[in-house]
Design an enzyme around this catalytic site. Structure first.
Site, PDB file in Angstrom:
ATOM      1  CG  HIS A  97      27.138 -83.285 115.687  1.00 51.38           C
ATOM      2  ND1 HIS A  97      28.279 -84.038 115.856  1.00 51.38           N
ATOM      3  CD2 HIS A  97      27.044 -82.483 116.785  1.00 51.38           C
ATOM      4  CE1 HIS A  97      28.850 -83.725 117.015  1.00 51.38           C
ATOM      5  NE2 HIS A  97      28.124 -82.777 117.592  1.00 51.38           N
ATOM      6  CG  HIS A 167      26.817 -84.786 121.746  1.00 52.57           C
ATOM      7  ND1 HIS A 167      26.869 -83.878 122.773  1.00 52.57           N
ATOM      8  CD2 HIS A 167      27.591 -84.274 120.755  1.00 52.57           C
ATOM      9  CE1 HIS A 167      27.626 -82.847 122.417  1.00 52.57           C
ATOM     10  NE2 HIS A 167      28.084 -83.067 121.193  1.00 52.57           N
ATOM     11  CD  GLU A 298      30.995 -85.425 121.436  1.00 53.63           C
ATOM     12  OE1 GLU A 298      30.531 -85.425 120.283  1.00 53.63           O
ATOM     13  OE2 GLU A 298      31.447 -84.401 122.001  1.00 53.63           O
TER      14      GLU A 298
END
Length: 330
Positions: A97, A167, A298
Site C-alpha cells: 500500500h 479499503h 478493492e
C-alpha cells in the site's frame, strides 16, 4: 454537514463530513479521504472507528484511500523508463500500500461539498514514498439513485504510477455483527484469479476459478469454502486475492436474510477480495472486529502489476490525466 472528528499527534484537527441522498448516507473524513460510515436503510455497513485518533493508527486500513499504488510490489521496486524505482519496504522485502507515511494519515484539502457529494485533494511531491513526479490527486464521493460512486483523478509532471483503491470492509448485516460477515453471499463474474506465493505476491499465473474454492460465478457464502484444503487459501489464511474484474459488474454482495444487495462496478481491471484474515481491532462504539468480520472489495490493478508487463499497467505518462471510478449500487 461538517463536525470536529479529532486532533492528530502533531496538533492538526480532522473533520468529518456527512453526505446523503435517499436511503443512503455516508460519512467521509478529510483525514485520508476516508470512508468512515455508509448507512443503507439505517444500517451502517462499513467497519470503522469513532475518532480521527483511531484512524491515524488504522493498521487495518479501514475505509482508507490507498495510493499511489494499492496492494503489494515485490522487492519494493519496479522498472520505469529504463531505471529501477526503489520504494521503502514495509512488509518484509516488499512494499504494501505504498509504504510508510500512507495517504490515510494525511489531511486532504476539501475542494467542494454538496448535500450529496464531497471532493478532496492531495498534493504528493516528487519522490513521495519513492514515486516519481509531483502529483495532484482528487477523490470524490457522490450519492445518487441508491448508489455511491468513488472517483479518482490524478495528474503528474513525470511518468509515474497511479493505482488507487478504497479499503472499506463491508458487512451488510451491519458493522456491529462481525459474526455474520462470512454469511454474506458473494458473486464474482470473473473467470480467473491470481494465486499468490507465501508473501502474498501473485505468482504470475491467471488460474481459472472453475472447480476451485475461488468460483463465485454463482452466489455463495464467503464461509462455504474458506476452510478448504487448497493451497492459495492456506497460504493467505482465507481469501486475499485478485480476481478478473468483469465489466460492467465485477462483484455482488448480498445479505441473505434481508436481501440487501450491493452491486459493484468499476473501470479497473481487477478486484481484490480480502476476508479480513488478520484483522483484530476495536471499532465503532467498542464493537470488536476480529478476524473475518468484514470483506474488502478493492477495485484496482493487480498486485505487483508493475513487474508484470503482460498485465494491464498502472503507469501514467506525464501530464496525462488519470481517471478511474467504482460504483456501489444498492
Amino acid at each position: 454537514m461538517k463536525k470536529f472528528f479529532g486532533t492528530l499527534p502533531l496538533g492538526t484537527d480532522a473533520s468529518l463530513y456527512t453526505i446523503s441522498c435517499g436511503r443512503l448516507q455516508a460519512a467521509v473524513s478529510d483525514l485520508g479521504a476516508t470512508l468512515v460510515s455508509l448507512w443503507v436503510d439505517q444500517t451502517d455497513i462499513v467497519l470503522g472507528y469513532d475518532s480521527a485518533e483511531d484512524y491515524y493508527r488504522n493498521d487495518g486500513f479501514l475505509g482508507a484511500v490507498v495510493g499511489r499504488n494499492a496492494n503489494r510490489i515485490q522487492g519494493s521496486c519496479f522498472p520505469l523508463n529504463g531505471e529501477t524505482i526503489q520504494l521503502p519496504a514495509n512488509e518484509g522485502a516488499n512494499n504494501l500500500h505504498s509504504g510508510p507515511d500512507p495517504y490515510s494519515r494525511r489531511i486532504w484539502n476539501v475542494l467542494s461539498v454538496t448535500p450529496s457529494s464531497i471532493c478532496l485533494s492531495l498534493d504528493s511531491p516528487d519522490g513521495d514514498q519513492g514515486f516519481p513526479g509531483n502529483a495532484h490527486i482528487q477523490v470524490s464521493y457522490s450519492i445518487e439513485h441508491d448508489g455511491l460512486t468513488i472517483s479518482y483523478d490524478a495528474v503528474s509532471d513525470q511518468d509515474t504510477v497511479f493505482n488507487f483503491t478504497n479499503h472499506a470492509y463491508f458487512n451488510l448485516f451491519g458493522e456491529d455483527q462481525p459474526d455474520r460477515a462470512m454469511d454474506q453471499l458473494l458473486t464474482i463474474p470473473g473467470s480467473w484469479f491470481c494465486p499468490d506465493d507465501a508473501e502474498n505476491i501473485p505468482t504470475g499465473e491467471l488460474r481459472s476459478v472453475e472447480n476451485t474454492p475461488f468460483d463465485f460465478r454463482t452466489p455463495k457464502a464467503l464461509a462455504r469454502d474458506i476452510q478448504e484444503n487448497y493451497e492459495p487459501l492456506i497460504l493467505q489464511g482465507g481469501y486475499d486475492h485478485n480476481f478478473e474484474a468483469a465489466h460492467p459488474v465485477c462483484a455482488i454482495l448480498q445479505n441473505p436474510d434481508t436481501g440487501l444487495t450491493m452491486t459493484v462496478s468499476t473501470t479497473c481491471p481487477g478486484v481484490q477480495i480480502y476476508t479480513a484474515n488478520f484483522l483484530d481491532v476495536t471499532g465503532k462504539q467498542g464493537h470488536p472486529y476480529p478476524k473475518r468480520s468484514g470483506v474488502a472489495i478493492e477495485t484496482q490493478f493487480a498486485p505487483n502489476s508493475v513487474n508484470h508487463p503482460e498485465w494491464p499497467q498502472p503507469f501514467i505518462k506525464a501530464h496525462i490525466p488519470y481517471h478511474s471510478e467504482t460504483h456501489f449500487q444498492f
